[in-house]
Each structure stands twice: as structure tokens, then as C-alpha cells.
Design a protein around this motif. Structure first.
Motif, PDB file in Angstrom:
ATOM      1  N   ASN A 188       0.812  -1.215   0.000  1.00 41.98           N
ATOM      2  CA  ASN A 188       0.000   0.000   0.000  1.00 41.98           C
ATOM      3  C   ASN A 188       0.847   1.268   0.000  1.00 41.98           C
ATOM      4  O   ASN A 188       0.391   2.307  -0.471  1.00 41.98           O
ATOM      5  N   LYS A 191       1.449   1.605  -3.574  1.00 43.03           N
ATOM      6  CA  LYS A 191       0.240   2.102  -4.234  1.00 43.03           C
ATOM      7  C   LYS A 191       0.039   3.588  -3.948  1.00 43.03           C
ATOM      8  O   LYS A 191      -0.398   4.351  -4.837  1.00 43.03           O
ATOM      9  N   ILE A 234      -6.926   1.489  -2.443  1.00 42.31           N
ATOM     10  CA  ILE A 234      -5.829   1.526  -1.476  1.00 42.31           C
ATOM     11  C   ILE A 234      -6.392   1.351  -0.074  1.00 42.31           C
ATOM     12  O   ILE A 234      -7.465   1.868   0.243  1.00 42.31           O
ATOM     13  N   THR A 236      -5.552   2.499   3.411  1.00 37.00           N
ATOM     14  CA  THR A 236      -4.685   3.397   4.168  1.00 37.00           C
ATOM     15  C   THR A 236      -4.635   3.026   5.645  1.00 37.00           C
ATOM     16  O   THR A 236      -3.696   3.408   6.348  1.00 37.00           O
TER      17      THR A 236
END
Length: 258
Positions: A188, A191, A234, A236
Motif C-alpha cells: 500500500n 500504491k 488503497i 490506508t
């Protein structure tokens, strides 16, 4: 030992299962509070008090049965919510574009306010795109195809079902290892760099501290939505790990594919 971390989550099943395993594997003392509805309910109450009030007091107002938990002292407070930009009220007659623009505006206010995990009256906000299940929208714990994983705005409604077809969805979260969680964090981070700079690589720790703010990610996602009517997938909320540990003992620097 008293819990050090409070995580405020939206859902009662997916998020608690994920964070119970994540923080358990990394041997942290924590509590999880389930908000039970989407981020716009919290936004409405915060707006009513002009974003000038203690988060815990607001939550106790909304859920008085959780007073005992919310009255405890925590060193770190994190909030985890889905973006839900497509979410209209039943009586809303606006077009979907207007609804999404309005929701992004509300999310921006939230992202600008909830920025301090060490302030127990505020906390730090993490918004998942499009929702919590994004952590398993891939076929491995580090999947290079994740760099181009997107979801169209209309397809958000079937996102949970669609993610269920991915290989990682077949792996029980309560079996994840420390290494596997570390790979998800790294994936991530890669990403995040794609969303902001179109580069599939790891940000330096100094760059990560700047680029990973909820507001910065939100503005990038809003731009993507305007241009393509899509969101870039994504998760987060897994950055809670990289934010909490930072680069103590080289934690961030040690995040590697192999």
C-alpha cells in the motif's frame, strides 16, 4: 497492562477481525470501538459543533453504552472509515456527481481536522478506498497488479462481492503473520506512490511522512474520480502500523519485498 491504542472503526466484523490480528501479531495493547455506521454520521455531529469538541464526548453522546471504554486513557487514537463517496440519503434527488462532490468536500473537512493520534480529543483519520476490504483486493500479500487496481464508482456497490473472488480473500485474516502484514503495508506504500506520482516504488521514510496524510490522498482520489469516474484502490488504515512504529529500530526501512 493498560491498553495504549484506541482504534475507532466503522464496522463490527471486518475491521475488528483485521485489527485484532494485526495488533495482536505485533504484540500491542489496544481496544477497538465499533462506531456502527458510516463516516458521514460522525461528520454531521462534528459539523453541528463546528469541529470544536472532544471526540470521545461526541462518541459517548452517540453511543452512551460505550462510556466505560471511551472514558479510558489512550496514548494513541486512530479512526478507520470507508470513503463511501457514493453514499446518498434515501430522499436525495441529486445526481450522483453532485452527491460525490459533496461527500468529498465533507471528507476533506474530516481529513483536515483528525490529524493528531496523540491528542485523545482528536485522533488521526484513515480513509480506505473504496472500503476496508481493499486490503485483500489482490492475489498475494504483495501483488504487482495492485498498482493498477481501480474500481468504478458504480461498481462500489458490489465491491465486497467482487473482492471475495480475489485469492487473498480465501486466506483467513486470523492466520496472517507479521511478515505478511508487513508486505501488505509495503504494497500500500507502493500504491500510495502510484496514486500521487504514478511510480510503483517505495517512498523514503521522509517522503512517506509527507505523502501519507489523509488530506493528500483524498485530494488525489478526488482528482481521479473527476477524471475517470473511478477510485484507485488503497487500504490506508494499514498505515497505522507504519505510523505507530515509524522508523524506530529501522522498522520502515526494513519493509522489503523479500
Amino acid at each position: 497492562m493498560e491498553s495504549n491504542i484506541l482504534i475507532i472503526v466503522e464496522g463490527a466484523r471486518t475491521e475488528p477481525a483485521f485489527f485484532n490480528r494485526l495488533l495482536g501479531v505485533f504484540d500491542q495493547n489496544f481496544e477497538i470501538y465499533c462506531f456502527g455506521t458510516n463516516i458521514y454520521t460522525l461528520y454531521k455531529r462534528m459539523k453541528e459543533i463546528e469541529f470544536n469538541g472532544d471526540l470521545k464526548s461526541v462518541l459517548i453522546e452517540l453511543h452512551p453504552e460505550q462510556r466505560e471504554l471511551l472514558s479510558k486513557k489512550f496514548a494513541y487514537t486512530y479512526l478507520v472509515f470507508d470513503c463511501d463517496v457514493h453514499h446518498p440519503k434515501k430522499e436525495d434527488i441529486r445526481c450522483i456527481e453532485e452527491i460525490i462532490a459533496d461527500n468529498f468536500s465533507k471528507l476533506r473537512e474530516m481529513a483536515e481536522y483528525f490529524v493528531d493520534e496523540t491528542d485523545p480529543s482528536v485522533g488521526k483519520l484513515y480513509i480506505n478506498y473504496p472500503m476496508m476490504e481493499s486490503y485483500r483486493d489482490c492475489d498475494d500479500f504483495f501483488d504487482e497488479n495492485y498498482k493498477s487496481t481501480m474500481v468504478s464508482l458504480p461498481a462500489i456497490l458490489s465491491y465486497k462481492k467482487d473482492v471475495g473472488k480475489r485469492k487473498l480473500s480465501r486466506v483467513r485474516v486470523d492466520s496472517y503473520t507479521e511478515k505478511q502484514f508487513s508486505l501488505l503495508v509495503l504494497q500500500n506504500i507502493y500504491k500510495l506512490n502510484v496514486i500521487l506520482t504514478d511510480t510503483w516504488s517505495k517512498l523514503s521514510y521522509e517522503e512517506y511522512l509527507i505523502q501519507s496524510s489523509a488530506k493528500r490522498i483524498l485530494l488525489a482520489e478526488q482528482d481521479i474520480a473527476k477524471r475517470s469516474k473511478m477510485l484507485s484502490v488503497i487500504n490506508t488504515s494499514i498505515f497505522i502500523l507504519s505510523d505507530y512504529f515509524g522508523n524506530r529500530d529501522g522498522f520502515y526501512d526494513k519493509l522489503k519485498i523479500t
